[in-house]
Design an enzyme around this catalytic site. Structure first.
Site, mmCIF file in Angstrom:
data_model
loop_
_atom_site.group_PDB
_atom_site.id
_atom_site.type_symbol
_atom_site.label_atom_id
_atom_site.label_comp_id
_atom_site.label_asym_id
_atom_site.label_seq_id
_atom_site.Cartn_x
_atom_site.Cartn_y
_atom_site.Cartn_z
ATOM 1 N N VAL A 1 2.549 -5.842 2.615
ATOM 2 C CA VAL A 1 1.642 -6.864 3.123
ATOM 3 C C VAL A 1 2.135 -8.234 2.657
ATOM 4 C CG1 VAL A 1 -0.744 -7.643 3.321
ATOM 5 C CG2 VAL A 1 -0.261 -5.218 2.924
ATOM 6 N N GLY B 1 0.843 -1.186 0.000
ATOM 7 C CA GLY B 1 0.000 0.000 0.000
ATOM 8 C C GLY B 1 0.876 1.232 0.000
ATOM 9 N N GLY B 2 0.282 2.384 0.229
ATOM 10 C CA GLY B 2 1.049 3.616 0.213
ATOM 11 C C GLY B 2 2.074 3.686 1.326
ATOM 12 N N MET B 3 1.817 2.985 2.455
ATOM 13 C CA MET B 3 2.691 3.136 3.616
ATOM 14 C C MET B 3 3.140 1.814 4.206
ATOM 15 S SD MET B 3 0.782 6.324 5.446
ATOM 16 C CE MET B 3 2.344 7.081 5.878
ATOM 17 N N LYS C 1 1.663 -7.295 8.150
ATOM 18 C CA LYS C 1 1.920 -5.967 7.598
ATOM 19 C C LYS C 1 3.085 -5.311 8.322
ATOM 20 C CE LYS C 1 -2.903 -5.347 6.222
ATOM 21 N NZ LYS C 1 -4.080 -4.452 6.184
ATOM 22 N N ASP D 1 -8.807 7.420 6.582
ATOM 23 C CA ASP D 1 -8.218 7.182 5.260
ATOM 24 C C ASP D 1 -9.063 6.193 4.460
ATOM 25 O OD1 ASP D 1 -6.333 7.458 3.200
ATOM 26 O OD2 ASP D 1 -5.127 5.779 3.930
#
Length: 363
Positions: A30, A25-27, A45, A136
């Site tokens: 996974v 993901g963006g940050m 994660k 978010d």
């Protein structure tokens, strides 16, 4: 932080053995992992950098408070070698909503959107009940059990909401340009008050976000456009019109109900929006089917009717008026996505969406 994890990595915490990489993901990264203590498969994660790592501990504590079938469950938190923060989450067998749409679905019919909105509202109401705000919400943070079958929706990544808050908040404070995937992906679903001051993001902003997602699903586009160019329109919050796809009579009733609910949630005044619990009650008035969706191919055309050969091998009859969205010419060999209803001598397909070529996801 150390390098990427792999199946050669020793079991993390003496318990979680990496099986493979799922996505990024963006940050966060996974991974697929096996919980060797309980003999189950989980999602593991880790933050991409040290900035994210500082937020993971607090976020894990926050996300673990939420326990609902429409929220991906946080199972464990620990620190691996080198101080790497690790969050263990329920593994959802499916794909995130953004990935499912990119697989060829330009929009979804009202029946599907009603089901998804109801489930998202229930998950959100459960989180708000324990004072957890997501901050978010966007299609990539919604997991769809069964992928294109749309069996169930689960909100995920409550555990990185605080990290997203830091990055999005920095952009909101500066009102500058950005290349951040977290920011660019979040903007179309952000409320006016959170665009003006991200520190004001609260429960009504979460409600705005799932309504914006629902509108995007119905129409194919977010209610105020995408990217940085949508900011001015979000701040104006002029109510978006009903999607043109709702014009056919077979989609107008439920679609009109959905559009009305969405507009209530997109009210510029956060105090005038329904709470997540009130949104659940609103969605309980909607009538939709829980039948899983299928994929198939147009096998025969005959004017206004024809046949679909389902991937499972059976033939269904279609009527051109049962196609949702901007209809292209219906041709043999065309791929479609549909729900099955009983009929004789063949079952009927309704609703139906013509699939587009898959959209490549950015790296």
């Amino acid at each position: 932080m150390t390098g990427p994890l792999s199946p050669e990595t020793p079991p993390i915490g003496g318990r979680y053995k990496i099986s493979g990489w799922i996505n990024a993901g963006g940050m966060q990264h996974v991974y697929l992992a096996e919980d060797q203590l309980f003999g189950r498969v989980v999602a593991l994660k880790t933050p991409k950098d040290d900035t994210g790592a500082r937020r993971f501990t607090q976020s894990a504590i926050v996300s673990a408070k939420v326990n609902h079938t429409n929220v991906a469950k946080t199972l464990d938190y620990l620190e691996a070698a080198g101080g790497r923060a690790v969050l263990i989450e329920e593994l959802v067998e499916g794909a995130d909503l953004e990935t499912v749409l990119a697989g060829g679905l330009p929009y979804l019919p009202p029946m599907t959107v009603a089901r998804l909105l109801h489930q998202l509202a229930k998950g959100l109401a459960a989180s708000h009940h324990v004072k957890v705000v997501h901050r978010d919400l966007k299609p990539s943070n919604i997991m769809i059990v069964g992928g294109w079958k749309f069996e169930q929706a689960k909100i995920t990544d409550f555990g990185i909401a605080k990290m997203a808050e830091q990055e999005i908040g920095a952009w909101a404070d500066s009102q500058g340009n950005t290349q951040s995937k977290t920011v660019l992906g979040a903007i179309p679903y952000m409320s006016p008050e959170s665009v003006e001051n991200f520190r004001r993001y609260d429960m009504p902003s979460d409600v705005w976000s799932i309504a914006a997602i629902a509108y995007r699903l119905l129409s194919g586009e977010p209610p105020f456009g995408g990217g940085l160019s949508s900011v001015a329109r979000i701040l104006q919050a002029v109510p978006p019109p009903p999607p043109i796809h709702l014009a056919p009579v077979q989609f107008r009733g439920l679609g009109g109900q959905l559009h009305s609910i969405i507009l209530k949630c997109l009210n510029k005044d956060p105090r005038a929006r329904p709470t997540a619990a009130q949104l659940v009650t609103e969605c309980e008035t909607l009538c939709y089917s829980m039948v899983p969706y299928e994929l198939g191919t147009i096998s025969r055309t005959n004017g206004a009717t024809g046949f679909i050969r389902a991937d499972g091998g059976s033939d269904l009859m279609y009527y051109t008026g049962n196609f949702y969205g901007r209809q292209r010419k219906i041709e043999e060999g065309q791929r479609v996505w549909f729900q099955r209803g009983p009929g004789h001598p063949n079952d009927r397909a309704f609703p139906i969406v013509q699939l587009l070529p898959p959209v490549p996801r950015p790296a």
